[in-house]
Design a protein around this motif. Structure first.
Motif, mmCIF file in Angstrom:
data_model
loop_
_atom_site.group_PDB
_atom_site.id
_atom_site.type_symbol
_atom_site.label_atom_id
_atom_site.label_comp_id
_atom_site.label_asym_id
_atom_site.label_seq_id
_atom_site.Cartn_x
_atom_site.Cartn_y
_atom_site.Cartn_z
ATOM 1 N N GLU A 38 0.829 -1.205 0.000
ATOM 2 C CA GLU A 38 0.000 0.000 0.000
ATOM 3 C C GLU A 38 0.865 1.258 0.000
ATOM 4 O O GLU A 38 0.522 2.274 -0.597
ATOM 5 C CB GLU A 38 -0.923 0.037 1.224
ATOM 6 C CG GLU A 38 -1.950 -1.066 1.263
ATOM 7 C CD GLU A 38 -1.416 -2.359 1.847
ATOM 8 O OE1 GLU A 38 -0.485 -2.315 2.664
ATOM 9 O OE2 GLU A 38 -1.933 -3.427 1.458
ATOM 10 N N SER A 40 3.606 1.698 -1.486
ATOM 11 C CA SER A 40 4.250 1.950 -2.774
ATOM 12 C C SER A 40 3.465 2.973 -3.593
ATOM 13 O O SER A 40 4.000 3.546 -4.536
ATOM 14 C CB SER A 40 4.408 0.661 -3.562
ATOM 15 O OG SER A 40 3.164 0.140 -3.950
ATOM 16 N N VAL A 41 2.223 3.218 -3.242
ATOM 17 C CA VAL A 41 1.424 4.241 -3.906
ATOM 18 C C VAL A 41 1.317 5.487 -3.026
ATOM 19 O O VAL A 41 1.385 6.615 -3.519
ATOM 20 C CB VAL A 41 0.013 3.699 -4.229
ATOM 21 C CG1 VAL A 41 -0.873 4.776 -4.801
ATOM 22 C CG2 VAL A 41 0.111 2.511 -5.159
#
Length: 73
Positions: A38, A40-41
């Motif tokens: 999560e 990574s965004v």
């Protein structure tokens, strides 16, 4: 040189995290070295918002300092 090295390490870490890690079994030891997916965004989104905020603030300060006073008659 230090900033270039740091950027290279960050790029390699993020690339492994986003591109390689989904193809590795979830119980593999390497998953312990990375944050949950999560983030990574979320993290690049926060970084982009901060970049826009700092650039906008810089432009506003420069424009404010370079403004010309109005002529009064």
């Amino acid at each position: 040189m230090g900033l270039v090295g740091f950027s290279l390490l960050l790029f390699i870490y993020y690339t492994l995290w986003v591109i390689v890690l989904p193809f590795v079994d979830s119980d593999h030891v390497i998953h312990g070295y990375f944050l949950p997916r999560e983030y990574s965004v979320i993290l690049p989104g926060i970084a982009a918002l901060l970049l826009v905020l700092f650039v906008g603030t810089f432009i506003a300060v420069v424009m404010w300092k370079n403004r010309k006073p109005k002529k009064t008659q």
